[in-house]
Design a protein around this motif. Structure first.
Motif, PDB file in Angstrom:
ATOM      1  N   SER A   5       0.842  -1.206   0.000  1.00  0.00           N
ATOM      2  CA  SER A   5       0.000   0.000   0.000  1.00  0.00           C
ATOM      3  C   SER A   5       0.874   1.252   0.000  1.00  0.00           C
ATOM      4  O   SER A   5       0.619   2.202  -0.743  1.00  0.00           O
ATOM      5  CB  SER A   5      -0.914   0.024   1.230  1.00  0.00           C
ATOM      6  OG  SER A   5      -1.714  -1.122   1.261  1.00  0.00           O
TER       7      SER A   5
ATOM      8  N   ASP B  73       1.704  -2.620 -10.142  1.00  0.00           N
ATOM      9  CA  ASP B  73       1.600  -3.172  -8.794  1.00  0.00           C
ATOM     10  C   ASP B  73       1.984  -4.654  -8.854  1.00  0.00           C
ATOM     11  O   ASP B  73       1.190  -5.498  -9.262  1.00  0.00           O
ATOM     12  CB  ASP B  73       0.163  -2.993  -8.282  1.00  0.00           C
ATOM     13  CG  ASP B  73      -0.015  -3.596  -6.897  1.00  0.00           C
ATOM     14  OD1 ASP B  73       0.966  -4.159  -6.356  1.00  0.00           O
ATOM     15  OD2 ASP B  73      -1.131  -3.497  -6.347  1.00  0.00           O
TER      16      ASP B  73
ATOM     17  N   ASP C 130       6.224  -6.670  -2.841  1.00  0.00           N
ATOM     18  CA  ASP C 130       6.219  -7.005  -1.412  1.00  0.00           C
ATOM     19  C   ASP C 130       7.080  -8.223  -1.131  1.00  0.00           C
ATOM     20  O   ASP C 130       6.781  -9.320  -1.630  1.00  0.00           O
ATOM     21  CB  ASP C 130       4.796  -7.315  -0.933  1.00  0.00           C
ATOM     22  CG  ASP C 130       4.094  -6.097  -0.382  1.00  0.00           C
ATOM     23  OD1 ASP C 130       4.737  -5.034  -0.268  1.00  0.00           O
ATOM     24  OD2 ASP C 130       2.897  -6.215  -0.059  1.00  0.00           O
TER      25      ASP C 130
HETATM   26  C1  LIG Z   1      -1.770  -6.893  -5.616  1.00  0.00           C
HETATM   27  C2  LIG Z   1      -1.652  -6.232  -4.271  1.00  0.00           C
HETATM   28  N1  LIG Z   1      -1.245  -4.964  -4.190  1.00  0.00           N
HETATM   29  C3  LIG Z   1      -1.124  -4.332  -3.015  1.00  0.00           C
HETATM   30  C4  LIG Z   1      -1.432  -4.970  -1.840  1.00  0.00           C
HETATM   31  C5  LIG Z   1      -1.298  -4.235  -0.541  1.00  0.00           C
HETATM   32  O1  LIG Z   1      -0.151  -4.672   0.096  1.00  0.00           O
HETATM   33  P1  LIG Z   1       0.084  -4.458   1.656  1.00  0.00           P
HETATM   34  O2  LIG Z   1      -0.964  -5.273   2.330  1.00  0.00           O
HETATM   35  O3  LIG Z   1       1.469  -4.941   1.857  1.00  0.00           O
HETATM   36  O4  LIG Z   1      -0.082  -3.016   1.946  1.00  0.00           O
HETATM   37  C6  LIG Z   1      -1.871  -6.292  -1.868  1.00  0.00           C
HETATM   38  C7  LIG Z   1      -2.216  -6.997  -0.627  1.00  0.00           C
HETATM   39  O5  LIG Z   1      -2.609  -8.120  -0.624  1.00  0.00           O
HETATM   40  C8  LIG Z   1      -1.979  -6.950  -3.116  1.00  0.00           C
HETATM   41  O6  LIG Z   1      -2.391  -8.213  -3.210  1.00  0.00           O
END
Ligand SMILES: Cc1ncc(COP(=O)(O)O)c(C=O)c1O
Length: 479
Positions: A122, A236, A265
């Motif tokens: 995020s 993303d 991530d």
């Molecule tokens: C494709 C995608 N983008 C962004 C996020 C958000 O990541 P975070 O929970 O590390 O903030 C997620 C969370 O599952 C995700 O699956």
């Protein structure tokens, strides 16, 4: 208490009396409390959680940290470096910069790439949006800017747009195609229409691994479109960018390196603990444009290699040396092994798909691209309406968790309730997946009332591989 013990509840949630007990434990007393007793309290507090690392947890993007990441975290906490300023954290800062460069290479980004570690996807998405705003939109025309997402884009992107000052009228959600990928034709039309109406299309957000289905957008097409319209392309890859580390499957993310920014991530598919997110930028210096700021009480000194302090290329000031855990894990395992651990998820998702096909009565709603498969109980020889099937599938998911068989949660695709399985944990074996899905099949039949006698059917326990160095054993067997 072994977190890998499959007998442990996959999900335990506090009831009202449990909440009161935890509240009582929380308030500090006037007198001191024994460390051992307080530790016991901590264990019983943490007992109430979703065990992401349970081998039968397939919900969300299950975070399955390597024990090596725990060691990395411990080092990070013990040394407690503030990785904001170069001169105060030169060792860990060099690791962070070098690792970011290496990750950028894996993703196919050019030599000019840079980045920073943040708390998660995020924050990485929001930071990328801020960069897109600052680089692709004239300051005085911010209210005319338009960003384009697909109907499968993660919610954190819309949230990030709002936090960066954009309103709903500046966000377009473009339908996806049959494979849940950005429909580039419709995207192009929407951009042209907005231009004709005086708006300034400035940002396309593609996905490399959507949350619902793991689908990967046509990254080259998005990059072509972004170039054609002089827009910023953010991808993303919070979940799916990790596929770049797989020799066998990295072709799936072809085109990722053409993005202006990429989220990634490490706490999803790089086996780190939660709090390990990465933002990569095609041109590292553009990070400074958005995040660099000076103050009398902080004197920025540049490193001898010219790199700046991380507070000037990331949204945070005080920040832990987050890269150390990932470095430790990759260094000890070697990146080939990590690539194979990722491949195992891809293989297991295909095994799951095949098992569902073999079981019959299961519709594959989204075949796996990465390690997600989406399906729905839908007995072919019975006419059950969609609404009823929605409730049956939800009931199956609830029963699986109530009986501690598996966490396979529901999501909605095209308005229908579907079951979603995401397998990341390299401890899971093909046999485990098959057994769990067979148990799920029995559960589904019970829900349908087809075989009431199944209620009394004996349940065979599913035995998972466990080891003090999880993931090593299954990998050795495969090699
Ligand atoms: C494709 C995608 N983008 C962004 C996020 C958000 O990541 P975070 O929970 O590390 O903030 C997620 C969370 O599952 C995700 O699956």
């Amino acid at each position: 208490m072994n977190p890998m013990d499959s007998e442990e509840p996959i999900l335990r949630t506090l009831d009202s009396s449990g909440i009161s007990k935890v509240q009582e434990m929380t308030i500090p007393g006037q007198e001191s409390s024994e460390v051992s007793k307080t530790l016991q309290d901590a264990f019983s507090i943490f007992d109430n959680r979703l065990r992401h690392d349970h081998p039968a947890c397939f919900a969300y993007m299950p975070s399955y940290p390597s024990p090596l990441a725990w060691i990395g975290d411990l080092l990070t906490s013990v040394f407690n470096v503030n990785a904001a300023m170069w001169n105060n954290s030169s060792g860990p800062s060099v690791v962070e910069n070098t690792l970011l460069r290496w990750l950028a290479d894996q993703a196919g980004l050019p030599q000019s790439a840079g980045g920073c570690f943040v708390s998660g996807g995020s924050m990485a998405n929001m930071s990328a949006i801020v960069m897109a705003r600052d680089n692709a939109l004239p300051q005085r025309r911010r209210s005319d800017g338009v960003a384009y997402l697909s109907d499968q884009t993660h919610i954190s992107v819309a949230k990030g747009l709002h936090m960066a000052g954009f309103c709903d009228y500046q966000i377009r959600t473009i339908p996806t195609d049959n494979d849940f990928r950005f429909n580039v034709e419709l995207l192009n039309q929407a951009i042209l229409e907005d231009k004709a109406n005086g708006f300034l299309p400035f940002l396309i957000v593609g996905s490399c691994g959507t949350t619902n289905t793991g689908s990967i957008d046509p990254l080259h097409d998005l990059a072509d479109l972004a170039e054609k319209h002089s827009m910023w392309l953010h991808v993303d890859g919070a979940y799916g960018a990790s596929i770049s580390l797989s020799e066998t499957n990295k072709y799936l993310a072809d085109g990722l390196g053409r993005a202006d920014t990429v989220s990634w991530d490490a706490h999803k598919w790089l086996f780190q603990t939660i709090g390990s997110g990465i933002l990569l930028a095609k041109h590292g210096w553009k990070l400074e444009k958005s995040f660099s700021i000076e103050a009398d009480y902080i004197k920025t000194t540049r490193a001898p290699d010219g790199s700046t302090s991380f507070y000037n290329v990331s949204p945070e000031l005080s920040r832990p040396s987050r890269a150390m855990s990932l470095w430790f894990t990759l260094k000890v395992l070697g990146h080939q092994r990590v690539g194979k651990m990722i491949d195992q998820g891809v293989t297991l998702a295909s095994v799951a798909e095949q098992e569902l096909i073999d079981l019959g009565d299961w519709e594959i709603v989204a075949p796996p691209t990465l390690s997600v498969v989406v399906f729905r109980y839908s007995p072919f020889n019975l006419s059950i309406d969609d609404k009823e099937l929605d409730s049956i599938n939800l009931a199956i998911s609830k029963r699986l968790i109530a009986e501690n068989v598996a966490a396979i949660f529901t999501t909605k695709l095209r308005g229908r309730t579907v079951l979603r399985l995401c397998v990341i944990n390299p401890l899971v074996q093909q046999e485990n997946i098959k057994q769990i899905l067979q148990r799920m099949n029995q559960t589904a039949q019970k829900e349908l009332g087809l075989h009431p006698s199944l209620k009394e059917a004996p349940i065979t326990p599913i035995s998972f591989c466990s080891d003090s160095l999880p993931h090593v054993q299954p990998m050795v067997q495969q090699e």
